[in-house]
Design a protein around this motif. Sequence first.
Motif, short mmCIF file in Angstrom:
data_model
loop_
_atom_site.label_atom_id
_atom_site.label_comp_id
_atom_site.label_asym_id
_atom_site.label_seq_id
_atom_site.Cartn_x
_atom_site.Cartn_y
_atom_site.Cartn_z
N ALA A 37 36.84 27.10 36.29
CA ALA A 37 38.08 27.76 35.86
C ALA A 37 37.89 29.24 35.57
N GLY A 38 36.67 29.75 35.72
CA GLY A 38 36.45 31.18 35.57
C GLY A 38 36.30 31.67 34.15
N PHE A 39 35.90 30.79 33.22
CA PHE A 39 35.68 31.22 31.84
C PHE A 39 34.21 31.61 31.64
N ASP A 40 33.99 32.53 30.72
CA ASP A 40 32.62 32.91 30.36
C ASP A 40 32.00 31.88 29.43
N ALA A 41 32.83 31.26 28.60
CA ALA A 41 32.32 30.28 27.63
C ALA A 41 33.46 29.37 27.20
N GLY A 42 33.09 28.30 26.50
CA GLY A 42 34.07 27.38 25.95
C GLY A 42 33.67 27.03 24.53
N ILE A 43 34.59 26.41 23.81
CA ILE A 43 34.31 25.97 22.44
C ILE A 43 34.80 24.53 22.29
N ARG A 44 33.90 23.66 21.82
CA ARG A 44 34.23 22.25 21.60
C ARG A 44 33.49 21.73 20.38
N TYR A 78 29.74 27.20 23.96
CA TYR A 78 28.80 26.81 25.00
C TYR A 78 29.05 27.60 26.28
N TYR A 79 28.00 27.74 27.08
CA TYR A 79 28.07 28.54 28.31
C TYR A 79 26.99 28.07 29.27
N PRO A 80 27.13 28.37 30.57
CA PRO A 80 26.16 27.88 31.55
C PRO A 80 24.76 28.38 31.26
N GLY A 81 23.80 27.46 31.29
CA GLY A 81 22.43 27.84 30.98
C GLY A 81 21.69 28.46 32.15
N HIS A 82 22.22 28.25 33.38
CA HIS A 82 21.50 28.72 34.55
C HIS A 82 21.97 30.09 35.01
N ARG A 83 22.90 30.68 34.29
CA ARG A 83 23.45 31.96 34.69
C ARG A 83 22.94 33.10 33.83
N HIS A 84 23.03 34.31 34.38
CA HIS A 84 22.85 35.50 33.57
C HIS A 84 23.96 35.55 32.53
N VAL A 85 23.61 35.80 31.28
CA VAL A 85 24.61 35.83 30.21
C VAL A 85 25.22 37.23 30.14
N PRO A 86 26.52 37.38 30.37
CA PRO A 86 27.15 38.71 30.33
C PRO A 86 26.92 39.38 28.99
N SER A 87 26.83 40.72 29.02
CA SER A 87 26.56 41.46 27.79
C SER A 87 27.65 41.27 26.76
N GLY A 88 28.92 41.14 27.21
CA GLY A 88 30.00 40.91 26.27
C GLY A 88 29.86 39.58 25.54
N LEU A 89 29.42 38.54 26.28
CA LEU A 89 29.20 37.24 25.65
C LEU A 89 28.02 37.30 24.70
N GLN A 90 26.97 38.00 25.08
CA GLN A 90 25.83 38.17 24.18
C GLN A 90 26.27 38.82 22.87
N ALA A 91 27.14 39.82 22.99
CA ALA A 91 27.63 40.51 21.80
C ALA A 91 28.45 39.58 20.92
N PHE A 92 29.29 38.74 21.55
CA PHE A 92 30.12 37.82 20.79
C PHE A 92 29.24 36.78 20.08
#
Length: 297
Positions: A140-147, A275-289
Amino acid sequence: MNNNPALDDLTALSAIVNHASFRKAADELGLSPSTLSHMMRALEKKMGVRLLNRTTRSVSPTEAGQRLVSRLAPILQDLDLALDEVNHFRDRPQGILRINTSETAARLLLQKAVPTFLARYPEMSLDLVTEGKLVDIVAAGFDAGIRLGESLPLDMHAVRFGGDVRFVAVAAPAYLKQHPAPRTPDDLQQHQCIRIRMPSGKPYRWEFARRRQEITVDVPGALILDHVALMVESAVAGLGIAYVPDNAALPYLAKGKLVTLLDDWCPRIPGLFLYYPGHRHVPSGLQAFISVLKELY
């Protein structure tokens, strides 16, 4: 002369196919649906092949469109990663961070995490989607999800925040004056319960536990809602018993407008995780969040 399609057009096509909607793709791209439709017609004319099947209610890719989007997906992803790596050389990250979450979790984030994140990183935009659906965040094109911790997808990195949560059964004193308080979960069968609809369309079955004994109750009730806040307000109005996260009911419990029921059947459970994909490069914005979440919670 270069007759290749523009990158913006290909990105737009990918968004339309991923969302199966001109409107949702337009919202993501910051364009109007009519502009997006014009772009697609121009793209199809340039390529000499139909890429999308359109009706008044839906849009779907043709075989050619699906093949093109499938080929484009890793290319566009690599482009995003390349641009984000350059982002690391900046003093502050920039761009859009898209997170799929629930209404309840979003309310928690809006108390501290969101204001802190946006103030600290003014060149970032945060897109919180609270449709309530348990989606595949990658597709769905999300950087992360929350559950909640008990429903995390496999093969994902997860960051816990906010502590444990507790679902509680609550009712208004006025309701309990006319209906004896339930002593066991099975007693709920004799009550009006305010139910919540799951993303599948089915009402949620209430889950209770006490001393390793677990009970699931398909409660009765004439009112079915799809927002926790509405459930709490309906309980305050005396329409029945609601089963909600304790933080949603806390303001009304403190004022005596609600009381808890079946307390010994409502244990605490692992709380929220980003949570976010473990096999991907983590975007800098997500790292900051994530750093903000760890700092605040």
